[in-house]
Design a protein around this motif. Sequence first.
Motif, PDB file in Angstrom:
ATOM      1  N   GLU A 130       0.748  -1.124  -0.267  1.00  0.00           N
ATOM      2  CA  GLU A 130      -0.045  -0.037   0.479  1.00  0.00           C
ATOM      3  C   GLU A 130       0.701   1.126   0.015  1.00  0.00           C
ATOM      4  O   GLU A 130       0.330   2.196  -0.200  1.00  0.00           O
ATOM      5  CB  GLU A 130      -0.640   0.122   1.589  1.00  0.00           C
ATOM      6  CG  GLU A 130      -1.544  -1.560   1.339  1.00  0.00           C
ATOM      7  CD  GLU A 130      -2.799  -1.277   0.489  1.00  0.00           C
ATOM      8  OE1 GLU A 130      -3.377  -0.244  -0.141  1.00  0.00           O
ATOM      9  OE2 GLU A 130      -3.361  -2.206  -0.773  1.00  0.00           O
ATOM     10  N   SER A 131       2.178   1.353   0.336  1.00  0.00           N
ATOM     11  CA  SER A 131       2.750   2.825   0.743  1.00  0.00           C
ATOM     12  C   SER A 131       4.146   2.719   0.256  1.00  0.00           C
ATOM     13  O   SER A 131       4.678   3.433  -0.133  1.00  0.00           O
ATOM     14  CB  SER A 131       3.105   2.506   1.924  1.00  0.00           C
ATOM     15  OG  SER A 131       1.955   2.565   2.495  1.00  0.00           O
ATOM     16  N   THR A 132       4.806   1.777  -1.349  1.00  0.00           N
ATOM     17  CA  THR A 132       6.346   1.569  -2.052  1.00  0.00           C
ATOM     18  C   THR A 132       5.441   2.328  -2.880  1.00  0.00           C
ATOM     19  O   THR A 132       6.177   3.647  -2.435  1.00  0.00           O
ATOM     20  CB  THR A 132       6.133   0.456  -2.393  1.00  0.00           C
ATOM     21  OG1 THR A 132       6.230  -0.663  -1.445  1.00  0.00           O
ATOM     22  CG2 THR A 132       7.950   0.541  -3.400  1.00  0.00           C
ATOM     23  N   SER A 133       4.942   3.391  -3.305  1.00  0.00           N
ATOM     24  CA  SER A 133       4.584   4.598  -3.976  1.00  0.00           C
ATOM     25  C   SER A 133       4.343   5.632  -3.507  1.00  0.00           C
ATOM     26  O   SER A 133       4.885   6.685  -3.943  1.00  0.00           O
ATOM     27  CB  SER A 133       3.064   4.495  -4.982  1.00  0.00           C
ATOM     28  OG  SER A 133       2.317   4.360  -4.109  1.00  0.00           O
ATOM     29  N   LEU A 134       3.630   5.719  -2.649  1.00  0.00           N
ATOM     30  CA  LEU A 134       4.158   6.935  -1.380  1.00  0.00           C
ATOM     31  C   LEU A 134       5.313   7.113  -1.349  1.00  0.00           C
ATOM     32  O   LEU A 134       6.088   8.084  -1.332  1.00  0.00           O
ATOM     33  CB  LEU A 134       3.267   6.779   0.291  1.00  0.00           C
ATOM     34  CG  LEU A 134       3.609   7.956   0.360  1.00  0.00           C
ATOM     35  CD1 LEU A 134       3.059   9.148   0.235  1.00  0.00           C
ATOM     36  CD2 LEU A 134       2.316   7.590   1.977  1.00  0.00           C
ATOM     37  N   LEU A 135       5.853   5.892  -0.889  1.00  0.00           N
ATOM     38  CA  LEU A 135       7.536   6.254  -0.699  1.00  0.00           C
ATOM     39  C   LEU A 135       8.735   6.803  -1.580  1.00  0.00           C
ATOM     40  O   LEU A 135       9.518   7.662  -1.089  1.00  0.00           O
ATOM     41  CB  LEU A 135       8.013   5.728   0.107  1.00  0.00           C
ATOM     42  CG  LEU A 135       9.314   5.036   0.546  1.00  0.00           C
ATOM     43  CD1 LEU A 135       9.969   5.713   1.855  1.00  0.00           C
ATOM     44  CD2 LEU A 135      10.392   3.592   1.037  1.00  0.00           C
ATOM     45  N   GLN A 136       8.211   6.484  -2.380  1.00  0.00           N
ATOM     46  CA  GLN A 136       8.680   7.063  -4.232  1.00  0.00           C
ATOM     47  C   GLN A 136       9.152   7.539  -4.074  1.00  0.00           C
ATOM     48  O   GLN A 136      10.053   8.778  -4.407  1.00  0.00           O
ATOM     49  CB  GLN A 136       8.736   5.704  -5.206  1.00  0.00           C
ATOM     50  CG  GLN A 136       9.362   4.114  -4.867  1.00  0.00           C
ATOM     51  CD  GLN A 136       8.464   3.189  -5.684  1.00  0.00           C
ATOM     52  OE1 GLN A 136       7.000   3.750  -6.826  1.00  0.00           O
ATOM     53  NE2 GLN A 136       9.410   1.262  -6.274  1.00  0.00           N
ATOM     54  N   GLN A 137       7.176   8.554  -4.605  1.00  0.00           N
ATOM     55  CA  GLN A 137       6.274   9.931  -4.787  1.00  0.00           C
ATOM     56  C   GLN A 137       7.749  10.213  -3.730  1.00  0.00           C
ATOM     57  O   GLN A 137       7.964  11.711  -3.909  1.00  0.00           O
ATOM     58  CB  GLN A 137       5.644  10.022  -4.383  1.00  0.00           C
ATOM     59  CG  GLN A 137       4.236   9.422  -5.369  1.00  0.00           C
ATOM     60  CD  GLN A 137       2.632   8.845  -5.712  1.00  0.00           C
ATOM     61  OE1 GLN A 137       2.714   9.443  -4.224  1.00  0.00           O
ATOM     62  NE2 GLN A 137       2.049   8.685  -5.957  1.00  0.00           N
ATOM     63  N   SER A 138       7.786  10.337  -2.543  1.00  0.00           N
ATOM     64  CA  SER A 138       8.472  11.589  -1.154  1.00  0.00           C
ATOM     65  C   SER A 138      10.087  11.545  -1.644  1.00  0.00           C
ATOM     66  O   SER A 138      10.342  12.401  -1.575  1.00  0.00           O
ATOM     67  CB  SER A 138       8.118  10.795   0.176  1.00  0.00           C
ATOM     68  OG  SER A 138       6.500  10.646   0.438  1.00  0.00           O
ATOM     69  N   ALA A 139      10.605  10.493  -2.074  1.00  0.00           N
ATOM     70  CA  ALA A 139      11.802  10.597  -1.982  1.00  0.00           C
ATOM     71  C   ALA A 139      11.609  11.312  -3.235  1.00  0.00           C
ATOM     72  O   ALA A 139      12.833  11.789  -3.892  1.00  0.00           O
ATOM     73  CB  ALA A 139      12.567   8.891  -1.878  1.00  0.00           C
ATOM     74  N   MET A 140      11.434  11.280  -4.161  1.00  0.00           N
ATOM     75  CA  MET A 140      11.513  11.703  -5.607  1.00  0.00           C
ATOM     76  C   MET A 140      11.198  13.351  -5.597  1.00  0.00           C
ATOM     77  O   MET A 140      11.700  13.977  -5.941  1.00  0.00           O
ATOM     78  CB  MET A 140      10.358  11.692  -6.691  1.00  0.00           C
ATOM     79  CG  MET A 140      11.089   9.847  -6.920  1.00  0.00           C
ATOM     80  SD  MET A 140      13.178   9.982  -8.045  1.00  0.00           S
ATOM     81  CE  MET A 140      12.401  11.015  -8.967  1.00  0.00           C
ATOM     82  N   GLN A 141      10.653  13.680  -4.721  1.00  0.00           N
ATOM     83  CA  GLN A 141      10.712  15.071  -3.812  1.00  0.00           C
ATOM     84  C   GLN A 141      11.548  15.918  -3.613  1.00  0.00           C
ATOM     85  O   GLN A 141      12.232  16.645  -3.909  1.00  0.00           O
ATOM     86  CB  GLN A 141       9.706  15.209  -2.859  1.00  0.00           C
ATOM     87  CG  GLN A 141       8.231  15.533  -3.193  1.00  0.00           C
ATOM     88  CD  GLN A 141       6.881  15.080  -2.114  1.00  0.00           C
ATOM     89  OE1 GLN A 141       6.682  14.620  -1.449  1.00  0.00           O
ATOM     90  NE2 GLN A 141       7.001  16.449  -1.844  1.00  0.00           N
ATOM     91  N   ILE A 142      13.108  14.620  -3.019  1.00  0.00           N
ATOM     92  CA  ILE A 142      14.097  15.334  -2.381  1.00  0.00           C
ATOM     93  C   ILE A 142      15.263  14.897  -3.673  1.00  0.00           C
ATOM     94  O   ILE A 142      16.216  15.693  -4.104  1.00  0.00           O
ATOM     95  CB  ILE A 142      13.952  13.840  -1.347  1.00  0.00           C
ATOM     96  CG1 ILE A 142      13.229  14.123  -0.159  1.00  0.00           C
ATOM     97  CG2 ILE A 142      15.275  14.510  -0.582  1.00  0.00           C
ATOM     98  CD1 ILE A 142      13.822  13.375   0.154  1.00  0.00           C
TER      99      ILE A 142
END
Length: 194
Positions: A130-142
């Motif tokens: 459920e949260s891998t894509s959220l983690l990836q999106q957050s990392a791509m903000q950085i």
Amino acid sequence: MRKTLIGLGFLLAAHSVPSYAQIATDEQLRPLVKAEEQFRQFLLMTVMRTQTSAMAVRSLGLTEYCSVLSPLFEDALAEGLPRWENNLIQAHRDNIPAETLAAAVDMPEEQRRQLLASYAATVGNQMQRESTSLLQQSAMQIIPAIGEAASSVDPSSVDEDARMAEIQAAMADGSILCGLDSGAQTDSSEEETR
């Protein structure tokens, strides 16, 4: 006989539905699931393990790297945390019996950990789905922003030996994490007023 069966049916139904007191609220589960601590660690590991991050600290030096990384990280964390927390609470609800969660709320930390340990894998599996894509999106903000900052440095201006010594020392003492592993940096006077 019919009245007895109906009464028995209501009695059984009443016992099969958890009472209100046996269901932990989201507010009660927040400190139990420790979403910020978990999201912070996963996001930090995700960012730090990239080639871009390694290149940035090598180009910028630790002090400049941390000054670029820290606000980007805290912004991405703040933006993604509500969704991470909702997913984590839901994963607990979906994989741990309501009565067990309710009991865990009032337990000391060590007892709670022991009680919930057998559910960790299933909660973790759901969080991964459920949260891998959220983690990836957050990392791509950085990641792109630290890469851009690093690309502005002329590589010939960097003393490689001194920089590598700085990075090795920072890895040894933990400062390579820029203090991001332990939570947002707060003013000590602000902390005292709480």
